[in-house]
Design an enzyme around this catalytic site. Structure first.
Site, short mmCIF file in Angstrom:
data_model
loop_
_atom_site.label_atom_id
_atom_site.label_comp_id
_atom_site.label_asym_id
_atom_site.label_seq_id
_atom_site.Cartn_x
_atom_site.Cartn_y
_atom_site.Cartn_z
N GLY A 154 -9.59 9.80 0.63
CA GLY A 154 -10.51 9.41 -0.42
C GLY A 154 -11.31 8.19 -0.01
O GLY A 154 -11.45 7.89 1.18
N ILE A 183 -10.78 4.90 -0.25
CA ILE A 183 -10.06 3.86 0.49
C ILE A 183 -9.89 4.28 1.94
O ILE A 183 -10.12 3.49 2.87
CB ILE A 183 -8.69 3.59 -0.16
N ILE A 210 -0.30 1.58 1.42
CA ILE A 210 -1.12 0.76 0.53
C ILE A 210 -1.50 1.53 -0.74
O ILE A 210 -2.39 1.11 -1.47
CB ILE A 210 -2.40 0.26 1.25
N GLU A 250 8.57 -2.65 -8.66
CA GLU A 250 7.73 -3.83 -8.45
C GLU A 250 7.92 -4.80 -9.60
O GLU A 250 7.91 -4.38 -10.76
CB GLU A 250 6.25 -3.42 -8.32
N HIS A 293 1.79 -6.38 -3.48
CA HIS A 293 0.79 -5.50 -4.08
C HIS A 293 -0.53 -6.26 -4.28
O HIS A 293 -1.05 -6.38 -5.40
CB HIS A 293 1.28 -4.93 -5.41
N GLY A 298 -3.32 -5.35 -2.53
CA GLY A 298 -4.38 -4.51 -1.99
C GLY A 298 -5.67 -4.55 -2.80
O GLY A 298 -6.75 -4.34 -2.25
#
Length: 340
Positions: free
Chosen positions: A167, A169, A248, A279, A298, A300
């Protein structure tokens, strides 16, 4: 050429609220969001699309559009040949969110290649003492080059990056990886059109082959029932002992227990992880005590983004294009023609 009113059609209705909020910042534009209430042909100067289809059917409903602007560089949803055949300005604008995540993906790859965590720790803790060294004043041609002799240190130039998912990213990451001299392969359910493969210098491979042949495996898929724990013990066993896993996207895409086992036994060289099954990552997770993994909390998404920010950047580019300026990212020419 654009009309005096400079009407811009934003196809994706998810930007309806953002377009209203941004209207005052772009007084020279009349912003129209969505096509549901369009009757007959609509006279517009520019069209913006993120995910909505732009094809012959849509273009036939529009009167004399001048610019087709894609939000993001993956334009698989746009009939590029049809747009070009009409002589329209065809351009793309990068999206902040995917750019941020792509930057982190490359950061983790580079950090793993330089054994960055252990390199920092060995310097900060004075580990040179265990090698019988002592500090001496350095000079231009006198230095303690590579004084800790880390055995996993390597260059990424010439290495193969295998991307699971392709996609926005992943496409942004592929462009950056190619600039570093890496070759890029990818896996997704439906391969990209040949033109996009050429633009991103990426070739399709079945997942099993990609896992077997890649030096770095980057996970960039959404977390769905289909992708839940798609990378487990069997998939990790296919990877080379010298290969690294970088995640990621979402923690649930990986069987975390299987990954810990692979890292502990060094059946893979290491991992760079920004996302986890739970998380924040529990402080007593086995991942926290492994020497061959780099963990980030996290991050990103970078400094954060939203629809307003990304649409605002697209509208800024649209203003430039309607004024006759050159596109920042020009898609008017097929990359096969560009490269001969």
């Amino acid at each position: 050429m654009p009309t005096a009113t400079q009407r811009v059609l934003i196809l994706d209705t998810e930007f309806a609220d953002a377009s209203q909020d941004l209207a005052a910042q772009f007084p020279a534009l009349e912003l129209i969001c969505g096509t549901e209430n369009l009757a007959g042909k609509l006279n517009v100067d520019g069209v913006i699309s993120q995910l909505e289809i732009v094809d012959k059917v849509l273009l036939n409903k529009l009167e004399l559009p001048y610019v087709i602007l894609k939000m993001g560089q993956n334009y698989a949803n746009i009939d590029a040949a049809e747009v070009r055949s009409r002589g329209l300005t065809f351009a793309a604008v990068q999206r902040k969110g995917p750019n941020c995540v792509a930057e982190l993906a490359i950061t983790l790859i580079m950090a793993l290649s330089k054994d960055l965590l252990m390199s920092h720790t060995s310097v900060a803790e004075g580990a040179y003492r265990f090698r019988g060294l002592r500090p001496e004043r350095s000079e231009q041609w006198k230095m303690a080059f590579h004084w800790m002799r880390h055995t996993t240190l390597h260059e990424v130039r010439g290495k193969r990056l295998g991307i699971v998912g392709m996609g926005e990213i992943a496409c942004e990451t592929a462009l950056r990886a190619r600039a570093l001299g890496m070759s890029v392969r990818y896996y997704k359910r439906s391969p990209l059109p040949a033109e996009l493969e050429q633009r991103f210098s990426a070739s399709y491979q079945p997942l099993e082959v990609l896992l077997q042949e890649s030096d770095y495996v980057l996970l960039a898929v959404p977390h769905t029932e289909e992708t839940d724990k798609m990378i487990g013990a069997d998939q990790l066993a296919l990877m080379k002992p010298s290969a690294f896993l970088v995640n990621i996207c979402r923690g649930g895409v990986v069987d975390e227990a299987a990954l810990v086992s692979a890292l502990e036994t060094q059946s893979i060289a290491g991992a760079g992880l920004d996302v986890f099954e739970f998380e924040p990552l529990p402080f007593d997770s086995p991942l926290c005590s492994l020497h061959n993994v780099i963990l980030t909390p996290h991050v990103g998404g970078g400094s954060g983004t939203n629809r307003g920010l990304e649409l605002g950047e697209a509208l800024t580019e649209m203003v430039r294009l309607l004024a006759g300026e050159r596109p920042t990212i020009d898609l008017t020419i097929d990359p096969k023609i560009e490269r001969g």
